[in-house]
Design an enzyme around this catalytic site. Structure first.
Site, PDB file in Angstrom:
ATOM      1  NE  ARG A  78      31.394 -38.320  -0.504  1.00  0.00           N
ATOM      2  CZ  ARG A  78      31.798 -37.750  -1.634  1.00  0.00           C
ATOM      3  NH1 ARG A  78      32.724 -36.829  -1.619  1.00  0.00           N
ATOM      4  NH2 ARG A  78      31.262 -38.077  -2.790  1.00  0.00           N
ATOM      5  CE  LYS A 182      36.363 -48.842 -18.361  1.00  0.00           C
ATOM      6  NZ  LYS A 182      36.024 -48.170 -19.430  1.00  0.00           N
ATOM      7  CG  ASP A 211      39.720 -54.671 -19.641  1.00  0.00           C
ATOM      8  OD1 ASP A 211      38.625 -55.182 -19.969  1.00  0.00           O
ATOM      9  OD2 ASP A 211      40.303 -53.838 -20.334  1.00  0.00           O
ATOM     10  CG  HIS A 212      33.828 -55.461 -17.885  1.00  0.00           C
ATOM     11  ND1 HIS A 212      34.093 -54.168 -18.246  1.00  0.00           N
ATOM     12  CD2 HIS A 212      32.830 -55.874 -18.704  1.00  0.00           C
ATOM     13  CE1 HIS A 212      33.285 -53.815 -19.234  1.00  0.00           C
ATOM     14  NE2 HIS A 212      32.506 -54.838 -19.530  1.00  0.00           N
ATOM     15  CE  LYS A 216      32.480 -58.269 -21.981  1.00  0.00           C
ATOM     16  NZ  LYS A 216      31.069 -58.119 -21.688  1.00  0.00           N
ATOM     17  CD  GLU A 250      29.033 -49.829 -25.431  1.00  0.00           C
ATOM     18  OE1 GLU A 250      28.337 -50.049 -24.434  1.00  0.00           O
ATOM     19  OE2 GLU A 250      29.957 -49.000 -25.463  1.00  0.00           O
ATOM     20  CG  ASP A 269      34.160 -45.787 -22.003  1.00  0.00           C
ATOM     21  OD1 ASP A 269      34.408 -46.024 -20.804  1.00  0.00           O
ATOM     22  OD2 ASP A 269      33.060 -46.033 -22.542  1.00  0.00           O
ATOM     23  CG  HIS A 274      36.880 -52.809 -22.534  1.00  0.00           C
ATOM     24  ND1 HIS A 274      37.312 -53.141 -21.281  1.00  0.00           N
ATOM     25  CD2 HIS A 274      35.810 -51.981 -22.338  1.00  0.00           C
ATOM     26  CE1 HIS A 274      36.538 -52.561 -20.359  1.00  0.00           C
ATOM     27  NE2 HIS A 274      35.627 -51.847 -20.991  1.00  0.00           N
ATOM     28  CE  LYS A 374      29.429 -45.406 -24.379  1.00  0.00           C
ATOM     29  NZ  LYS A 374      29.196 -46.757 -23.825  1.00  0.00           N
TER      30      LYS A 374
HETATM   31  P1  NDP Z   1      29.679 -43.682  -8.499  1.00  0.00           P
HETATM   32  O1  NDP Z   1      29.890 -42.224  -8.685  1.00  0.00           O
HETATM   33  O2  NDP Z   1      28.334 -44.253  -8.681  1.00  0.00           O
HETATM   34  O3  NDP Z   1      30.140 -44.072  -7.033  1.00  0.00           O
HETATM   35  C1  NDP Z   1      31.247 -43.487  -6.403  1.00  0.00           C
HETATM   36  C2  NDP Z   1      31.370 -44.056  -5.011  1.00  0.00           C
HETATM   37  O4  NDP Z   1      32.532 -43.542  -4.399  1.00  0.00           O
HETATM   38  C3  NDP Z   1      30.200 -43.734  -4.112  1.00  0.00           C
HETATM   39  O5  NDP Z   1      29.975 -44.831  -3.269  1.00  0.00           O
HETATM   40  C4  NDP Z   1      30.730 -42.535  -3.311  1.00  0.00           C
HETATM   41  O6  NDP Z   1      30.178 -42.435  -2.059  1.00  0.00           O
HETATM   42  C5  NDP Z   1      32.170 -42.939  -3.155  1.00  0.00           C
HETATM   43  N1  NDP Z   1      33.016 -41.763  -2.912  1.00  0.00           N
HETATM   44  C6  NDP Z   1      33.407 -40.838  -3.817  1.00  0.00           C
HETATM   45  N2  NDP Z   1      34.223 -39.938  -3.225  1.00  0.00           N
HETATM   46  C7  NDP Z   1      34.344 -40.311  -1.932  1.00  0.00           C
HETATM   47  C8  NDP Z   1      35.059 -39.798  -0.821  1.00  0.00           C
HETATM   48  N3  NDP Z   1      35.820 -38.709  -0.916  1.00  0.00           N
HETATM   49  N4  NDP Z   1      34.953 -40.436   0.341  1.00  0.00           N
HETATM   50  C9  NDP Z   1      34.182 -41.541   0.471  1.00  0.00           C
HETATM   51  N5  NDP Z   1      33.472 -42.076  -0.557  1.00  0.00           N
HETATM   52  C10 NDP Z   1      33.559 -41.472  -1.738  1.00  0.00           C
HETATM   53  O7  NDP Z   1      30.780 -44.411  -9.430  1.00  0.00           O
HETATM   54  P2  NDP Z   1      30.666 -45.820 -10.164  1.00  0.00           P
HETATM   55  O8  NDP Z   1      30.189 -46.828  -9.202  1.00  0.00           O
HETATM   56  O9  NDP Z   1      29.961 -45.654 -11.435  1.00  0.00           O
HETATM   57  O10 NDP Z   1      32.199 -46.085 -10.553  1.00  0.00           O
HETATM   58  C11 NDP Z   1      33.150 -46.488  -9.607  1.00  0.00           C
HETATM   59  C12 NDP Z   1      34.443 -46.859 -10.336  1.00  0.00           C
HETATM   60  O11 NDP Z   1      34.196 -47.947 -11.212  1.00  0.00           O
HETATM   61  C13 NDP Z   1      35.008 -45.752 -11.209  1.00  0.00           C
HETATM   62  O12 NDP Z   1      36.401 -45.860 -11.220  1.00  0.00           O
HETATM   63  C14 NDP Z   1      34.464 -46.082 -12.574  1.00  0.00           C
HETATM   64  O13 NDP Z   1      35.272 -45.564 -13.603  1.00  0.00           O
HETATM   65  C15 NDP Z   1      34.551 -47.594 -12.536  1.00  0.00           C
HETATM   66  N6  NDP Z   1      33.648 -48.257 -13.475  1.00  0.00           N
HETATM   67  C16 NDP Z   1      32.294 -48.062 -13.379  1.00  0.00           C
HETATM   68  C17 NDP Z   1      31.449 -48.697 -14.259  1.00  0.00           C
HETATM   69  C18 NDP Z   1      29.975 -48.547 -14.151  1.00  0.00           C
HETATM   70  O14 NDP Z   1      29.284 -49.159 -14.961  1.00  0.00           O
HETATM   71  N7  NDP Z   1      29.463 -47.788 -13.201  1.00  0.00           N
HETATM   72  C19 NDP Z   1      31.974 -49.586 -15.333  1.00  0.00           C
HETATM   73  C20 NDP Z   1      33.396 -49.743 -15.309  1.00  0.00           C
HETATM   74  C21 NDP Z   1      34.189 -49.097 -14.404  1.00  0.00           C
HETATM   75  P3  NDP Z   1      28.909 -41.476  -1.709  1.00  0.00           P
HETATM   76  O15 NDP Z   1      28.055 -41.459  -2.941  1.00  0.00           O
HETATM   77  O16 NDP Z   1      28.281 -42.178  -0.578  1.00  0.00           O
HETATM   78  O17 NDP Z   1      29.470 -40.149  -1.403  1.00  0.00           O
HETATM   79  C1  BG6 Z   2      32.673 -50.021 -19.903  1.00  0.00           C
HETATM   80  C2  BG6 Z   2      32.514 -48.673 -20.522  1.00  0.00           C
HETATM   81  O1  BG6 Z   2      34.005 -50.229 -19.516  1.00  0.00           O
HETATM   82  O2  BG6 Z   2      32.317 -51.012 -20.862  1.00  0.00           O
HETATM   83  C3  BG6 Z   2      31.095 -48.472 -21.002  1.00  0.00           C
HETATM   84  O3  BG6 Z   2      32.844 -47.678 -19.559  1.00  0.00           O
HETATM   85  C4  BG6 Z   2      30.694 -49.584 -21.929  1.00  0.00           C
HETATM   86  O4  BG6 Z   2      30.968 -47.227 -21.659  1.00  0.00           O
HETATM   87  C5  BG6 Z   2      30.972 -50.926 -21.291  1.00  0.00           C
HETATM   88  O5  BG6 Z   2      29.317 -49.453 -22.203  1.00  0.00           O
HETATM   89  C6  BG6 Z   2      30.740 -52.052 -22.275  1.00  0.00           C
HETATM   90  O6  BG6 Z   2      30.805 -53.268 -21.607  1.00  0.00           O
HETATM   91  P1  BG6 Z   2      30.028 -54.539 -22.167  1.00  0.00           P
HETATM   92  O7  BG6 Z   2      30.433 -55.628 -21.234  1.00  0.00           O
HETATM   93  O8  BG6 Z   2      28.576 -54.216 -22.124  1.00  0.00           O
HETATM   94  O9  BG6 Z   2      30.521 -54.733 -23.565  1.00  0.00           O
END
Ligand code: NDP
Ligand code: BG6
Length: 523
Positions: A78, A182, A211-212, A216, A250, A269, A274, A374
């Protein structure tokens, strides 16, 4: 390092040369593949995961010459940023221009589409941009869509893509794949709904669920250890193994993700995904080949063998707990309820321990103990196989007081390696025996280091190798194991226990394992 042929004389090779020779041999055998030209589309391009994991992984692949010549990234989110700002962010993810000239060259082609996933125009614009890139960047109609956005948008994005032909390759292309992050649902029902939604637009073989942990090296090494060696498999069963422990500990708390974590907790989570992945690789039967479905068939068979107690029986099998204030890594830290974004009366578990049984020929009667949390004393993920004691010890009792059961520890992270713990005679005039450890260290054996999980997973998704990705039935089965625990939690069972940050968890978890005369194997 020593390399010996078939009984021939051993030759000494420098580790780097050794690796280079191995890679050249792999390339000659067609084992290491370079992806076809492709456009990678990141939904969630302005988000945390894109900045911290996806873009840096792509940049590293570029630096390693692992990306195809026809390559581009399109960010979709967005935020009203344009191509230039997106390109700047892509460069920042790589640590700047000088750090990675190969990436710098590619980034010039990258595009950004600002739009809401709820609006059709976003997908129409994206389709135009992708067509342009086929011509200008040589991406040749191949698409890899990465859902790195809020899970509530997964279905909408898949549907929007399909309405604009995005679920099929563009002209001249051979694939359109969807990578899904996920969580795959928040419970069994929502996971099934999500699957239905995705399957309305994409076939299962187009969907790559990440699933990251599967990315590994040390998790993949569980397969190498078990199936590339003759010495472990004969003892990998109920005749020799007393019990199995899986620890995902963690040191970090919930950081800036308190809001997200409130609705997740340790069960959703970490355990549902995992832990279940690591567990299934550790306990599954040997696959016939390393083909994706051969492995995934065995994983899902194993998950189907897990005994799932009813919700009202879970109290005997599960401990849930939350951290209070304490000291972690020498630093005073607040309790979970004091974290930003967390309800001061939160009942979300930041720790979970459980035992489970696997009802099959190989593992019947062997308990599996799992724990994750955690703000624990250390960051460590490991699987430990604890073997049975010898049937008879001929040494006087006090001479073996320091002898623990033999064990094999698969150290997934951070000190990657494997330790075999067994009894050895202590030098001296008596037959005192105590436990010693024989260690294999990844760092020492492979000094080049191991690739980040996302690098491997992105490369596999680009080449279409689904082996490390989670199939729909695996997700379903894992939710079936977790569902009665969620149900018990909803009824307030078991009661929420507490532990101070920086400890190894609540006393209740020690009691869970000690009830059967066993102990957690703390690092
Ligand atoms: P964020 O909240 O940081 O990012 C969400 C993104 O989605 C932003 O780019 C946002 O855009 C976009 N977005 C949300 N709603 C809309 C919409 N309606 N239209 C267009 N764009 C939209 O999330 P994360 O990056 O943390 O997580 C993303 C996914 O990855 C999730 O499913 C999360 O569970 C998964 N995940 C994340 C991890 C992490 O470490 N962050 C680890 C493992 C999985 P904008 O901000 O520009 O509006
Ligand atoms: C993510 C969880 O999937 O895995 C986090 O959402 C967690 O809460 C992370 O910290 C752990 O990943 P790693 O690779 O650091 O063990």
């Amino acid at each position: 390092m020593t390399a010996a042929g078939d009984g021939g004389p051993a030759a000494t090779l420098e580790p780097a040369l050794d690796e280079a020779l191995a890679q050249a041999a792999e390339a000659a055998a067609g084992v290491s593949r370079r992806p076809e030209p492709v456009a990678v589309v990141i939904f969630g391009a302005s988000g945390d995961l894109a900045a911290r994991k996806i873009l840096p992984a792509l940049a590293t692949l570029a630096a390693r010459q692992a990306l195809p010549d026809g390559f581009a990234v399109v960010g979709v989110a967005r935020s009203e940023i344009g191509d230039d700002e997106f390109r700047d962010r892509c460069m920042a993810a790589a640590g700047g221009e000088e750090a990675n000239p190969a990436w710098t060259r590619l980034v010039r082609q990258f595009r950004y589409v600002a739009g809401d996933y709820g609006e059709d125009v976003t997908f129409a614009t994206l389709a135009e941009v992708l067509d342009e890139l086929d011509a200008s960047a040589g991406t040749r109609g191949n698409r890899l869509y990465y859902l790195a956005t809020v899970p509530s948008m997964f279905g909408r994005v898949a549907g929007g893509l399909a309405r604009h032909g995005g679920n099929r390759p563009g002209p001249g292309g051979s694939f359109a794949r969807l990578v899904v992050e996920k969580p795959f649902g928040t419970d069994l029902d929502s996971a099934r709904r999500l699957d239905d939604e995705l399957h309305q637009s994409f076939d299962e073989d187009q969907i790559f669920r990440i699933d990251h942990y599967m990315g590994k090296e040390t998790v993949q090494n569980v397969l190498a250890l078990r199936f590339a060696n003759a010495i472990f498999e004969p003892i990998w069963n109920r005749r020799y193994v007393d019990h199995v422990q899986v620890t995902v500990a963690e040191r970090l708390g919930v950081e800036h993700r308190g809001n997200f974590y409130e609705s997740a907790g340790a069960l959703r989570d970490i355990v549902q995904n995992h832990v279940m992945q690591v567990l299934s690789l550790t306990l599954m039967e040997p696959p016939a080949t390393m083909e994706a479905n051969a492995i995934r068939d065995e994983k899902v068979k194993l998950l189907r063998s897990v005994v799932v107690p009813r919700a009202d029986q879970q109290v005997e099998h599960v401990v849930r707990a939350q951290y209070g204030a304490g000291t972690c890594g020498g630093e005073a830290v607040p309790g979970y309820r004091e974290e930003e974004g967390v309800d001061p009366r939160s009942m979300t578990e930041t720790y979970l321990a459980m035992n489970l049984a696997v009802d099959n020929w190989r593992w019947a009667g062997v308990p599996v103990y799992i724990r994750t949390g955690k703000r624990l004393a250390d960051r460590v993920t490991e699987v430990t196989m604890i073997f049975q004691r010898p049937p008879h010890l001929p040494f006087a009792g006090q001479l073996t007081r320091d002898l623990r059961p033999d064990s094999l520890k698969l150290r997934i992270q951070p000190d990657e390696g494997i330790s075999l713990c067994f009894g050895a005679k202590v030098p001296g005039p008596t037959f005192r025996v105590r436990s010693v450890s024989m260690d294999f260290s990844y760092q020492q054996a492979f000094p080049g280091g191991t690739a980040e999980a996302y690098e491997r997973l992105l490369l596999d998704a680009m080449t279409g190798d689904a082996m490390l990705f989670i199939r729909s039935d695996e997700v379903d089965q894992a939710w079936q194991i977790v569902a009665p625990i969620q149900e018990a939690f909803a009824f307030g069972e078991p009661p929420l226990a507490h532990y101070p940050a920086g400890s190894w968890g609540p006393i209740e978890a020690d009691r869970l394992i000690e009830a059967t005369g066993r102990q957690w194997s703390n690092p």
